[in-house]
Design an enzyme around this catalytic site. Structure first.
Site, PDB file in Angstrom:
ATOM      1  N   GLU A  46      -3.725  -6.510   7.831  1.00  0.00           N
ATOM      2  CA  GLU A  46      -5.110  -6.512   8.341  1.00  0.00           C
ATOM      3  C   GLU A  46      -5.915  -7.658   7.734  1.00  0.00           C
ATOM      4  OE1 GLU A  46      -5.277  -2.324   7.209  1.00  0.00           O
ATOM      5  OE2 GLU A  46      -6.036  -1.874   9.208  1.00  0.00           O
ATOM      6  N   ALA A  86      -3.515  -1.541   1.175  1.00  0.00           N
ATOM      7  CA  ALA A  86      -4.504  -0.936   0.281  1.00  0.00           C
ATOM      8  C   ALA A  86      -3.734  -0.273  -0.860  1.00  0.00           C
ATOM      9  CB  ALA A  86      -5.324   0.097   1.047  1.00  0.00           C
ATOM     10  N   GLY A  98      -3.101  -2.867   4.865  1.00  0.00           N
ATOM     11  CA  GLY A  98      -4.295  -3.681   4.627  1.00  0.00           C
ATOM     12  C   GLY A  98      -3.980  -5.158   4.424  1.00  0.00           C
ATOM     13  N   GLU A 140       1.194   2.577   8.051  1.00  0.00           N
ATOM     14  CA  GLU A 140       0.339   3.693   7.611  1.00  0.00           C
ATOM     15  C   GLU A 140       0.800   5.053   8.113  1.00  0.00           C
ATOM     16  OE1 GLU A 140      -0.766   0.740   8.602  1.00  0.00           O
ATOM     17  OE2 GLU A 140      -2.420   0.092   7.314  1.00  0.00           O
TER      18      GLU A 140
END
Ligand code: CAA
Length: 261
Positions: free
Chosen positions: A116, A68, A113, A136
């Site tokens: 993911e 992200a 992300g 993270e």
């Protein structure tokens, strides 16, 4: 098809190559990129009959998606982080439940992300230069786009714990060894390998592919009984014209001509 700023879409014979195109930010997922992914998977690619399969990759030779966009989500107002994660979840569910095959061609960093996103795809092909990780905890957060769940289901609880709690990156060979990557290629050949797999899949009966994706996903869906989903899908498919065609082609020793009905 919508005009996208951060995605490029190239449909070659029904196989769409969707490239996440922010190479200066290592293809990090900012709000606009997520919005465009949503538009692509919830509407444009889903409703386009010319689209039979999708390959997702990242622009440049360094990164698939480095997570992200940290610079952007740092500014999320306090108390809205949960909604931020939920928005990502909804988009990644749209990819996971996409009725046509979605293959990640992981060309470099697949972090946070990005890992993911790759895990929301049905199949992952990795360049030998790819690196996977859920870093993270280094930022003081946890994976927020489904990583705690999908990584655990893909590689098991112990390995997911180790990867998420240490934040360590692993290379493609290790990702393959633990079941995170389906295949590993020479650098630069990951899209061609993904295309080869997609080409094989799109020759099968489209309804059978869509129902297989649904039934396999039901194995992991809370409250769903995957066996019931499989029975229902089997019942529906045995009544399809494509089953008649597939069985007739077998008996007549010829190639099936599937119509998707
Ligand atoms: N968000 C925003 N920008 C990012 C980014 C990210 N996730 N990852 C890289 N970039 C940017 C860098 O800030 C840099 O931009 P500038 O040139 O403007 O400074 C550019 O991309 C190139 O990155 P680096 O200079 O850092 O490249 P490097 O080769 O030295 O390192 C890297 C590469 C190891 C991938 C490093 O960039 C990195 O660690 N990135 C962050 C990875 C990360 O923590 N991802 C998880 C994000 S959180 C998340 O995803 C939460 C969730 O589950 C929803």
């Amino acid at each position: 098809m919508s005009n996208y700023e951060n995605l490029s879409i190239d449909n070659q014979e029904g196989i769409v190559l969707l490239t996440i195109n922010r190479p200066k930010a290592l293809n990090a997922l900012n709000g606009l990129t997520l919005k465009e992914l949503d538009q692509a998977f919830s509407e444009d690619l889903k409703n386009d009959e010319q689209v039979k399969a999708v390959i997702i990759t990242g622009a440049g030779d360094k990164s698939f998606v480095a997570g992200a966009d940290i610079k952007e989500f740092l500014h999320i107002p306090a108390g809205e982080g949960g909604q931020f994660a939920k928005r990502g979840h909804d988009i990644f569910f749209a990819i996971e439940n996409f009725p046509k095959p979605v293959i990640a061609a992981v060309n470099g960093y697949a972090l946070g992300g990005g890992c993911e996103l790759a895990m929301a795809c049905h199949i992952r092909v990795a360049s030998s230069k790819a690196k996977f990780g859920q870093p993270e905890v280094n930022l003081g957060i946890l994976p927020g786009y489904g990583g705690t769940q999908r990584l655990t289901k893909l590689v098991g609880r112990g390995r997911a714990m180790e990867l998420i709690l240490t934040g360590d990156m692993i290379d493609a060979a290790e990702a393959y060894r633990i079941g995170l990557a389906n295949q590993v290629t020479e650098p630069g050949e990951e899209v061609a390998k993904a295309r080869e797999i997609a080409t094989k899949i799109i020759k099968k009966a489209p309804l059978a592919i869509a129902e297989s994706i649904k039934a396999i996903n039901a194995c992991e869906t809370e409250g769903a009984n995957g066996y019931d989903t499989e029975c229902e899908a089997f019942g529906m498919l045995t009544a399809s014209a494509d089953f008649q065609e597939g069985a007739a082609a077998f008996i007549e020793k010829r190639k099936a001509n599937f119509k998707g009905v």
